[in-house]
Scaffold this motif. Structure first.
Motif, PDB file in Angstrom:
ATOM      1  N   THR A  72      38.691  47.807  44.221  1.00 12.15           N
ATOM      2  CA  THR A  72      37.438  48.534  44.035  1.00 12.15           C
ATOM      3  C   THR A  72      37.504  49.888  44.730  1.00 12.15           C
ATOM      4  N   ALA A  73      37.267  50.944  43.970  1.00 15.55           N
ATOM      5  CA  ALA A  73      37.366  52.304  44.513  1.00 15.55           C
ATOM      6  C   ALA A  73      36.992  53.301  43.431  1.00 15.55           C
ATOM      7  N   LEU A  74      36.877  54.542  43.848  1.00  9.13           N
ATOM      8  CA  LEU A  74      36.771  55.658  42.915  1.00  9.13           C
ATOM      9  C   LEU A  74      38.199  56.115  42.617  1.00  9.13           C
ATOM     10  N   THR A 127      34.963  48.837  39.828  1.00 14.32           N
ATOM     11  CA  THR A 127      34.389  47.816  40.697  1.00 14.32           C
ATOM     12  C   THR A 127      34.857  46.452  40.223  1.00 14.32           C
ATOM     13  N   VAL A 128      35.493  45.720  41.123  1.00  9.50           N
ATOM     14  CA  VAL A 128      35.990  44.383  40.799  1.00  9.50           C
ATOM     15  C   VAL A 128      35.154  43.383  41.588  1.00  9.50           C
ATOM     16  N   SER A 129      34.359  42.618  40.859  1.00  5.56           N
ATOM     17  CA  SER A 129      33.441  41.699  41.507  1.00  5.56           C
ATOM     18  C   SER A 129      33.036  40.597  40.546  1.00  5.56           C
ATOM     19  N   SER A 130      32.794  39.433  41.100  1.00 11.11           N
ATOM     20  CA  SER A 130      32.324  38.325  40.271  1.00 11.11           C
ATOM     21  C   SER A 130      30.799  38.260  40.316  1.00 11.11           C
ATOM     22  N   GLY A 186      36.649  53.530  33.694  1.00  9.46           N
ATOM     23  CA  GLY A 186      36.246  52.686  34.802  1.00  9.46           C
ATOM     24  C   GLY A 186      35.077  51.783  34.426  1.00  9.46           C
ATOM     25  N   GLY A 187      34.747  50.888  35.330  1.00  5.14           N
ATOM     26  CA  GLY A 187      33.628  49.990  35.081  1.00  5.14           C
ATOM     27  C   GLY A 187      33.641  48.808  36.013  1.00  5.14           C
ATOM     28  N   GLN A 192      35.541  41.492  36.378  1.00  5.45           N
ATOM     29  CA  GLN A 192      35.711  40.333  37.247  1.00  5.45           C
ATOM     30  C   GLN A 192      37.132  40.282  37.813  1.00  5.45           C
ATOM     31  N   PRO A 193      37.294  39.634  38.944  1.00  9.69           N
ATOM     32  CA  PRO A 193      38.658  39.461  39.485  1.00  9.69           C
ATOM     33  C   PRO A 193      39.561  38.806  38.448  1.00  9.69           C
ATOM     34  N   GLY A 194      40.777  39.334  38.347  1.00  6.69           N
ATOM     35  CA  GLY A 194      41.713  38.856  37.341  1.00  6.69           C
ATOM     36  C   GLY A 194      41.642  39.604  36.035  1.00  6.69           C
ATOM     37  N   GLY A 195      40.642  40.444  35.880  1.00  2.91           N
ATOM     38  CA  GLY A 195      40.467  41.195  34.645  1.00  2.91           C
ATOM     39  C   GLY A 195      41.323  42.443  34.590  1.00  2.91           C
ATOM     40  N   SER A 196      41.127  43.197  33.509  1.00  7.28           N
ATOM     41  CA  SER A 196      41.922  44.399  33.271  1.00  7.28           C
ATOM     42  C   SER A 196      41.037  45.582  32.899  1.00  7.28           C
ATOM     43  N   LEU A 197      41.536  46.751  33.205  1.00  3.16           N
ATOM     44  CA  LEU A 197      40.919  48.000  32.770  1.00  3.16           C
ATOM     45  C   LEU A 197      42.037  48.990  32.468  1.00  3.16           C
TER      46      LEU A 197
END
Length: 128
Positions: free
Chosen positions: A91-93, A125-128, A9-10, A13-18
């Protein structure tokens, strides 16, 4: 001791990948259905995806279809969740969980109540 440990996790940015990983110890993952779940603040835990013991069958919540891919490597006692095109609402656990073999009908419900073992979660967490 039966244990599931999530990682990967981590902040992205929006549009990114994990890519999330779930490593099992104390038991053999081969015989268990693996599910990924998530819980955002103030919301109930929801099913994201699950995969059958052999990897043949997979199910996804409508909200993640086409963006997330679940997989497993039984030789490594590990399951994965590849998350692409991430959105703020992702965005979540995130938790992985293991269930003794389920019917396909039960798997499709992505119900947390069907799962026996749970990890502690990894924050996405998905955030710009």
């Amino acid at each position: 001791q039966v244990q599931l440990v999530e990682s990967g996790g981590g902040l992205v940015q929006p549009g990114g990948s994990l890519r999330l990983s779930c490593v099992a110890s104390g038991f053999t993952l081969d015989y268990y259905v693996i599910g990924w779940f998530r819980q955002a603040p103030g919301k109930e835990r929801e099913g994201v995806s699950c995969i059958s013991t052999s990897g043949t069958f997979t199910y996804y919540a409508d909200s993640v279809k086409g963006r997330f891919t679940i997989s497993r490597d039984n030789a490594k006692n590990t399951a994965y969740l590849q998350m692409n095109s991430l959105k703020a609402e992702d965005t979540a656990l995130y938790y992985c969980a293991a269930a003794r073999p389920l019917t396909l009908t039960t798997m499709a419900t992505l119900s947390p109540e069907s799962y026996d073992y749970w990890g502690q979660g990894t924050q996405v967490t998905v955030s710009s």
